[in-house]
Design a protein around this motif. Structure first.
Motif, PDB file in Angstrom:
ATOM      1  N   LEU A   1       9.483 -16.330 -54.350  1.00  0.00           N
ATOM      2  CA  LEU A   1       9.284 -16.999 -55.627  1.00  0.00           C
ATOM      3  C   LEU A   1      10.527 -16.785 -56.482  1.00  0.00           C
ATOM      4  N   ILE A   2      11.028 -17.854 -57.081  1.00  0.00           N
ATOM      5  CA  ILE A   2      12.199 -17.755 -57.945  1.00  0.00           C
ATOM      6  C   ILE A   2      11.922 -18.492 -59.248  1.00  0.00           C
ATOM      7  N   GLN A   3      12.668 -18.153 -60.264  1.00  0.00           N
ATOM      8  CA  GLN A   3      12.527 -18.780 -61.569  1.00  0.00           C
ATOM      9  C   GLN A   3      13.406 -20.026 -61.635  1.00  0.00           C
ATOM     10  N   ILE A   4      12.874 -21.126 -62.137  1.00  0.00           N
ATOM     11  CA  ILE A   4      13.620 -22.390 -62.189  1.00  0.00           C
ATOM     12  C   ILE A   4      14.875 -22.262 -63.050  1.00  0.00           C
ATOM     13  N   HIS A   5      14.846 -21.438 -64.103  1.00  0.00           N
ATOM     14  CA  HIS A   5      16.025 -21.303 -64.945  1.00  0.00           C
ATOM     15  C   HIS A   5      17.162 -20.594 -64.214  1.00  0.00           C
ATOM     16  N   HIS A   6      16.868 -19.829 -63.160  1.00  0.00           N
ATOM     17  CA  HIS A   6      17.924 -19.215 -62.352  1.00  0.00           C
ATOM     18  C   HIS A   6      18.661 -20.289 -61.563  1.00  0.00           C
TER      19      HIS A   6
ATOM     20  N   SER B   1      21.071 -22.422 -63.761  1.00  0.00           N
ATOM     21  CA  SER B   1      22.256 -21.787 -64.337  1.00  0.00           C
ATOM     22  C   SER B   1      23.483 -22.189 -63.517  1.00  0.00           C
TER      23      SER B   1
ATOM     24  N   GLU C   1      20.849 -19.245 -57.638  1.00  0.00           N
ATOM     25  CA  GLU C   1      20.054 -18.145 -57.112  1.00  0.00           C
ATOM     26  C   GLU C   1      20.359 -17.980 -55.624  1.00  0.00           C
TER      27      GLU C   1
END
Length: 68
Positions: free
Chosen positions: A8-13, A16, A20
């Motif tokens: 699971l990763i954060q969309i804002h990463h 950027s 990611e």
């Protein structure tokens, strides 16, 4: 065999400028794989995906793609 097939990763990463980098083991052979996800600057809904044995190989692939 590692049964973890996703992270699971954060969309804002992804959105950027750095993106990611995710490392996981291949479920078939167990070798480590690096995956770099980064949204395009002009189109944040489109994600570039590069993969390789390590981050160095990914950077080489990205440089090669930028030249073309």
């Amino acid at each position: 065999m590692n049964t973890e097939l996703f992270k699971l990763i954060q969309i804002h990463h992804i959105q950027s400028t750095v993106g990611e980098v995710i490392y996981f083991n291949c479920p078939h052979c167990g070798k480590e794989i690096a995956v770099h996800l980064r949204a395009l600057e002009d189109d944040p809904d489109t994600v570039e995906v590069y993969w390789g044995k390590n981050l160095k190989e990914i950077n080489e692939k990205q440089k090669k793609a930028e030249k073309t």
